[in-house]
Design an enzyme around this catalytic site. Sequence first.
Site, PDB file in Angstrom:
ATOM      1  N   ASP A  97      45.238  40.531  50.510  1.00  0.00           N
ATOM      2  CA  ASP A  97      45.803  39.049  49.791  1.00  0.00           C
ATOM      3  C   ASP A  97      45.863  39.760  48.561  1.00  0.00           C
ATOM      4  O   ASP A  97      45.498  40.609  47.800  1.00  0.00           O
ATOM      5  CB  ASP A  97      44.061  38.532  49.398  1.00  0.00           C
ATOM      6  CG  ASP A  97      43.117  37.680  50.320  1.00  0.00           C
ATOM      7  OD1 ASP A  97      43.997  37.637  51.930  1.00  0.00           O
ATOM      8  OD2 ASP A  97      42.556  37.201  50.276  1.00  0.00           O
ATOM      9  N   HIS A 141      43.571  44.004  50.033  1.00  0.00           N
ATOM     10  CA  HIS A 141      44.274  43.536  48.852  1.00  0.00           C
ATOM     11  C   HIS A 141      45.301  44.663  48.417  1.00  0.00           C
ATOM     12  O   HIS A 141      44.183  45.926  47.985  1.00  0.00           O
ATOM     13  CB  HIS A 141      43.360  43.425  47.338  1.00  0.00           C
ATOM     14  CG  HIS A 141      41.969  42.227  48.223  1.00  0.00           C
ATOM     15  ND1 HIS A 141      40.875  42.984  48.410  1.00  0.00           N
ATOM     16  CD2 HIS A 141      41.987  40.812  47.816  1.00  0.00           C
ATOM     17  CE1 HIS A 141      40.263  41.287  48.751  1.00  0.00           C
ATOM     18  NE2 HIS A 141      40.543  40.746  48.060  1.00  0.00           N
TER      19      HIS A 141
END
Lengths: 195, 532
Positions: B348, B489
């Site tokens: 992400d 992430h």
Amino acid sequence: MSGREIGRNGTAGRGARPGRGRRRVTGSVLGILILGAVVVGYAVTLGPGHYARLHAEVTEQGLPVEVTGDLSVTPGAGWIAEPLVTDLVDWPPLPRLQDWSVLFGEETGVLLRSPDQRLRVELRSDGEDAPRGEVLTEILASGLTVRHVDTPSSILAVVDTASGPLSLRAEVEEGESIDAYRPTVSLLLESIGAG
Amino acid sequence: MPQRSTVLRGIRRALTTFAAVVLVAPMSIGCATIDPDPGWRAPAWSDAPGVRSVVQVEPGEGADPAPDPEPDQAEPGFIEGRIRNDAVQLQARYVELPGVHVFNTRVSELLREAIGATGKSFEPEVFPVDAGLGDRGCVPGSLSWPAERVLASPETGPTGGSGTAVTCEIVAMFASVVAVSMRTVTGTEEAITRDARVTLYADLASGGLHEGSAQWNGDASPGLWLRAVEQLRRASGGLSAAPLAAPPEDQLALATRALETVRHLDGGGATLTIPPGLASPELAGLGIDATAGATVVEVDAETLSSWESELAAELRGRAAEPFVGLPAWNGNQGVDCGLVACVAVTYDDGPSAFTTSLLDTLLAERAPATLFMLGGAARGMPEVVRRAVAEGHELGSHTMTHPDLTRVKPEEARREVLEAGSVLSELTGLPITTFRPPYGALNDKALDAIGLPAVLWSVDTLDWKTPGTEALVQRSVGEAAVGDIILFHDTHAETVEAASAVFGGLRNRGFTPVTVTQLFGGDVPNGRVSER
């Protein structure tokens, strides 16, 4: 003095010794007996083989070679075919005692030598050879059944024919391999036919 | 004395006669001796033409102890696979070709056939990381191994050595053709019940695929069988010149299987390995009921050519051409998650300064991933976005500004998600069909307003806390289960640094990394999804 001259020792003279004729007869008889023994000895040892060799013939392409009256093989051209001589007794160092029936044309088979004379094939119909050991069984292209036992240098095969069993013993010199001649043996087996 | 001389004379005469008979007769025979013909040659067997040799392999020994050099199995570009499943007692080693769907589908079919033959229900399994399942793909030499070894080897066989093993070798690479042989062995240490082989020929240029059997014409199987049995007949002492009886179907099937084992030889010709069980009435008469081991037949080039189909002749004509190389790896290809243990790794908040490095790692690991990108960041790094798509990774919307979608109006939530999707679509030319709500925060109103599947996660690595790469590996590799979606992430350096270890660890456990869409078989269901 008339009559024969008598020697000092009372024996007859050289030209008319008593018993000399009898000894001559004895000697001749003995010689004949020895000669007879020699002839018989030859006839049952070396003679059959010599006789067979004298009757050896070179085969021609396509012409069958008679094994017995009923059976034949067709080995091809250049083979040497001669009457089969059977060894009866082997007692070295004396010559082997051989079946002399060959001398009277009563042999029970034929001996073939390949054109290079390295393969010797005995074919006989007297049923004396029977494969023993690991027996291989095959149907030939001719439809006949063959049973055979192989060693590195020999093949003993018996083919069941309508005229009875025909045995084939193929061998090369001890220590050599018969493998190169297996197709040749196959051709011989396949060529078995009515004489 | 006179008497003795008479007797001696008799004996002398007898000996003279004997000498005459014994010496003269052989002399005359000697004169009659027939000389050997040195030019004569014994005829040779003529009923197995074209066969150079037939070798009987002892049961349990490799069929081909001296295999020819194989194509370089390390040729980069194969997608290497490995399935271990203890429930159905199976292990499979295989390869796929990037972008060659027809080949990969056939591989999948063969694997499913092997699984189906177990008769057991199959669910992909994973194992502890020390299972070492990261070593994947074909096993060079395994086609030639004894079947017992294929089963018993931890490299290829099922756990315990009993069950089903699938292994493969790359047998040819030339021009645009890749040939892969797959071997399936089933059985126990005591008895092998199946040992089958299929060779797949893929033409990278045409996209065509054919199997080894298409290389042969109708003469091949009977021709091979007859020659092999004929040679065995001769080797076993056969003297008959009678033609062999026609082989029954099960015997022809053995020869057909042998055709799959063709190994071309330098200088022409080839070897073919007939499985154990070769039998005929002729061999039975020679004491061979059925061959106990494999029979390796070497045939010459002319015979081989007479058995080949037109297709094979065409391939042979191209065999000397250099291999064009495999297509570059691309993560966007079909994966059967019913067959392999899929896991989706997601990143992400990118793209970021670390995303390029991540893409490098993903490429090196041949691992597809799903990147949920922010629209604004994507605008600033269009090349990174395009590269990610070009390499087959999946992109999803992660909104434009990373808001909590439960704290904005549904319309705003929709705009955030769809606008980011539009940015990504504009950059890549591909539609964006999924999104991930920032923080995982999503209510029904927003979900309804957005109208796309919301991809959440089942494993949160909490990498934003930067716990260190070891912890990241443990939290992802150690926690993952089949069908999980793992959250990372790509805005954290240590996350990207850990990527290689993460994918290596997942593979060692038996996982196959996939994109989210691949995880759901190409169709992510509407609503929230957090695992498969």
